[in-house]
Design a protein around this motif. Sequence first.
Motif, PDB file in Angstrom:
ATOM      1  N   ARG A 111      19.771 -29.689 -16.473  1.00  7.51           N
ATOM      2  CA  ARG A 111      18.722 -28.830 -15.954  1.00  7.51           C
ATOM      3  C   ARG A 111      19.154 -27.366 -16.035  1.00  7.51           C
ATOM      4  O   ARG A 111      20.351 -27.047 -15.962  1.00  7.51           O
ATOM      5  CB  ARG A 111      18.379 -29.203 -14.511  1.00  7.51           C
ATOM      6  CG  ARG A 111      19.518 -29.118 -13.534  1.00  7.51           C
ATOM      7  CD  ARG A 111      19.113 -29.620 -12.147  1.00  7.51           C
ATOM      8  NE  ARG A 111      20.256 -29.671 -11.251  1.00  7.51           N
ATOM      9  CZ  ARG A 111      20.658 -30.760 -10.595  1.00  7.51           C
ATOM     10  NH1 ARG A 111      19.999 -31.895 -10.742  1.00  7.51           N
ATOM     11  NH2 ARG A 111      21.708 -30.710  -9.790  1.00  7.51           N
TER      12      ARG A 111
ATOM     13  N   PRO B 211      16.139 -39.517  -8.671  1.00  4.94           N
ATOM     14  CA  PRO B 211      16.371 -38.413  -7.733  1.00  4.94           C
ATOM     15  C   PRO B 211      17.235 -37.329  -8.369  1.00  4.94           C
ATOM     16  O   PRO B 211      17.886 -37.567  -9.400  1.00  4.94           O
ATOM     17  CB  PRO B 211      17.118 -39.099  -6.594  1.00  4.94           C
ATOM     18  CG  PRO B 211      17.865 -40.206  -7.253  1.00  4.94           C
ATOM     19  CD  PRO B 211      16.945 -40.707  -8.343  1.00  4.94           C
ATOM     20  N   PRO B 212      17.261 -36.133  -7.790  1.00  4.49           N
ATOM     21  CA  PRO B 212      18.214 -35.127  -8.260  1.00  4.49           C
ATOM     22  C   PRO B 212      19.626 -35.713  -8.221  1.00  4.49           C
ATOM     23  O   PRO B 212      20.010 -36.392  -7.267  1.00  4.49           O
ATOM     24  CB  PRO B 212      18.059 -33.986  -7.253  1.00  4.49           C
ATOM     25  CG  PRO B 212      16.685 -34.164  -6.694  1.00  4.49           C
ATOM     26  CD  PRO B 212      16.450 -35.643  -6.659  1.00  4.49           C
TER      27      PRO B 212
ATOM     28  N   GLY C  57      24.286 -31.177 -14.272  1.00  4.94           N
ATOM     29  CA  GLY C  57      23.278 -31.339 -13.251  1.00  4.94           C
ATOM     30  C   GLY C  57      22.088 -31.914 -14.003  1.00  4.94           C
ATOM     31  O   GLY C  57      21.527 -31.265 -14.899  1.00  4.94           O
ATOM     32  N   GLU C  58      21.704 -33.142 -13.692  1.00  2.00           N
ATOM     33  CA  GLU C  58      20.833 -33.916 -14.574  1.00  2.00           C
ATOM     34  C   GLU C  58      19.384 -33.412 -14.594  1.00  2.00           C
ATOM     35  O   GLU C  58      18.786 -33.146 -13.543  1.00  2.00           O
ATOM     36  CB  GLU C  58      20.845 -35.389 -14.161  1.00  2.00           C
ATOM     37  CG  GLU C  58      22.226 -36.025 -14.145  1.00  2.00           C
ATOM     38  CD  GLU C  58      22.875 -36.104 -15.517  1.00  2.00           C
ATOM     39  OE1 GLU C  58      22.190 -35.875 -16.518  1.00  2.00           O
ATOM     40  OE2 GLU C  58      24.090 -36.399 -15.576  1.00  2.00           O
TER      41      GLU C  58
ATOM     42  N   LYS D  78      21.089 -43.904 -15.717  1.00  2.00           N
ATOM     43  CA  LYS D  78      20.062 -43.145 -15.008  1.00  2.00           C
ATOM     44  C   LYS D  78      18.906 -44.040 -14.568  1.00  2.00           C
ATOM     45  O   LYS D  78      18.249 -43.765 -13.552  1.00  2.00           O
ATOM     46  CB  LYS D  78      19.581 -41.985 -15.888  1.00  2.00           C
ATOM     47  CG  LYS D  78      20.630 -40.891 -16.045  1.00  2.00           C
ATOM     48  CD  LYS D  78      20.108 -39.738 -16.887  1.00  2.00           C
ATOM     49  CE  LYS D  78      21.147 -38.638 -16.993  1.00  2.00           C
ATOM     50  NZ  LYS D  78      20.700 -37.517 -17.855  1.00  2.00           N
TER      51      LYS D  78
ATOM     52  N   GLU E 280      23.124 -26.192 -16.149  1.00  2.00           N
ATOM     53  CA  GLU E 280      24.138 -26.764 -15.268  1.00  2.00           C
ATOM     54  C   GLU E 280      24.935 -27.802 -16.062  1.00  2.00           C
ATOM     55  O   GLU E 280      24.777 -29.007 -15.910  1.00  2.00           O
ATOM     56  CB  GLU E 280      23.489 -27.387 -14.034  1.00  2.00           C
ATOM     57  CG  GLU E 280      22.867 -26.358 -13.103  1.00  2.00           C
ATOM     58  CD  GLU E 280      22.374 -26.958 -11.800  1.00  2.00           C
ATOM     59  OE1 GLU E 280      22.325 -28.211 -11.688  1.00  2.00           O
ATOM     60  OE2 GLU E 280      22.028 -26.201 -10.886  1.00  2.00           O
TER      61      GLU E 280
ATOM     62  N   THR F 288      15.558 -33.957 -14.770  1.00  2.00           N
ATOM     63  CA  THR F 288      14.656 -35.053 -14.375  1.00  2.00           C
ATOM     64  C   THR F 288      13.205 -34.764 -14.760  1.00  2.00           C
ATOM     65  O   THR F 288      12.312 -35.510 -14.378  1.00  2.00           O
ATOM     66  CB  THR F 288      14.737 -35.302 -12.859  1.00  2.00           C
ATOM     67  OG1 THR F 288      14.469 -34.083 -12.154  1.00  2.00           O
ATOM     68  CG2 THR F 288      16.117 -35.819 -12.460  1.00  2.00           C
ATOM     69  N   ASP F 289      12.981 -33.724 -15.528  1.00  4.33           N
ATOM     70  CA  ASP F 289      11.644 -33.389 -16.016  1.00  4.33           C
ATOM     71  C   ASP F 289      11.404 -34.184 -17.301  1.00  4.33           C
ATOM     72  O   ASP F 289      11.919 -33.849 -18.366  1.00  4.33           O
ATOM     73  CB  ASP F 289      11.564 -31.883 -16.276  1.00  4.33           C
ATOM     74  CG  ASP F 289      10.188 -31.413 -16.732  1.00  4.33           C
ATOM     75  OD1 ASP F 289       9.448 -32.209 -17.350  1.00  4.33           O
ATOM     76  OD2 ASP F 289       9.859 -30.240 -16.496  1.00  4.33           O
TER      77      ASP F 289
ATOM     78  N   TYR G  95      26.179 -30.233  -9.322  1.00  4.69           N
ATOM     79  CA  TYR G  95      27.095 -30.528 -10.426  1.00  4.69           C
ATOM     80  C   TYR G  95      28.495 -29.998 -10.167  1.00  4.69           C
ATOM     81  O   TYR G  95      29.464 -30.445 -10.789  1.00  4.69           O
ATOM     82  CB  TYR G  95      26.521 -30.042 -11.754  1.00  4.69           C
ATOM     83  CG  TYR G  95      26.716 -28.587 -12.106  1.00  4.69           C
ATOM     84  CD1 TYR G  95      27.348 -28.225 -13.288  1.00  4.69           C
ATOM     85  CD2 TYR G  95      26.241 -27.556 -11.290  1.00  4.69           C
ATOM     86  CE1 TYR G  95      27.510 -26.902 -13.658  1.00  4.69           C
ATOM     87  CE2 TYR G  95      26.385 -26.233 -11.646  1.00  4.69           C
ATOM     88  CZ  TYR G  95      27.025 -25.900 -12.824  1.00  4.69           C
ATOM     89  OH  TYR G  95      27.177 -24.583 -13.177  1.00  4.69           O
TER      90      TYR G  95
ATOM     91  N   SER H 248      23.860 -35.574 -10.270  1.00  2.00           N
ATOM     92  CA  SER H 248      24.815 -35.010 -11.220  1.00  2.00           C
ATOM     93  C   SER H 248      25.644 -36.143 -11.793  1.00  2.00           C
ATOM     94  O   SER H 248      25.878 -37.161 -11.132  1.00  2.00           O
ATOM     95  CB  SER H 248      25.723 -33.995 -10.526  1.00  2.00           C
ATOM     96  OG  SER H 248      24.979 -32.874 -10.091  1.00  2.00           O
TER      97      SER H 248
END
Length: 359
Positions: A258, A325-326, A284-285, A94, A268, A287-288, A136, A328
């Motif tokens: 997420r 970035p957003p 679906g990763e 990541k 996700e 990122t927060d 995802y 998966s």
Amino acid sequence: MAVSSSSPPSPAESPWWSPGVYADRRPFLLARGRIAATLRAAFAAEDFVEVETPALQVSPGNETHLHAFGTDLLAADGTARRLYLRTSPEFAAKKLLAAGEPRIFEFARVFRNRERGPTHHPEFTMLEWYRAGAPYTAMMEDCARLLVLAAEAGGTRIFHWRGRDCDPFAAPERLTLVEAFARHARMDLEALLPPPGQAPASAPFVAAAQERGIRTAPDDSWADVFSRVLVEKIEPNLGSGRPTILTDYPVSEAALARPKPADPRFAERFELYACGLELANAFGELTDAAEQHRRFACDMDEKERLYGERYPIDTDFLDALKLMPPASGCALGFDRLAMLASGARRIEDVLWAPVAAPS
């Protein structure tokens, strides 16, 4: 006398390098090589970059039930810094997404302590890949395609494992956790979930599990009961006939995923199964960074309660999340896939040089 590959000896009976044992294993090992080459070519055809990330990490991962190998990195003056062998390449991968790589994959050597058996090995290969900007569900399509490619390279039409069959060429069934609990455990998972942002209460889940014959302990958490029902009632039924993609995990059971926008009680996250065996785990990763830190801290508190240990949190990883970035991503147990696609009976048959078993 060489032992037939239909009845391989246990590691205690003869070492893996014994010529007879090795001769029985060699067809599986050659199939492993063909499968790896085929999957590499498939990723390259889609403009993925193959990366290599370090096995030594500040944190091995912060999942409650994963156990790491620790070591000391010594400076020239002998000063020691504690590091760990990774349980996954996820944190480093990541960081590469944050650096700007849009599509990456790695055949990563990873290490997990307290894990050994027909489908577990303390050192194994994780095939992990990421798509920046992709939903995802793209990982679901990737998984279905990789099963087909692996089967073709391994020379099999059907996966067999412990009396179960799975057609890797069939379109995977997509099954939510709510549907799986209702179908295989006769339990209403939604009724056992808390409102978003609240901790789940374990007592109702314990009572429901006990009614279904699941043994529980007085100090079981909600997650403990969830895992036990999943392992005992649901997983053995997945991936029979065709692969299963098990989706929409409760958000409390998806530490790096997420929440689903339409229903934040669920995440996700999905897992891929064949013949009752888990092959892959995808997100679906998340990122927060602040939420990720909160989840890691909670998981390490639980790890300390259960096992009396905790691992550090990689603050560099949290900083990278702010730029990531957003995306998966998916982690696939390559040795398990090679085992199914080659017709091997246990994971050590597809490992060139298995780790020595305890004497």
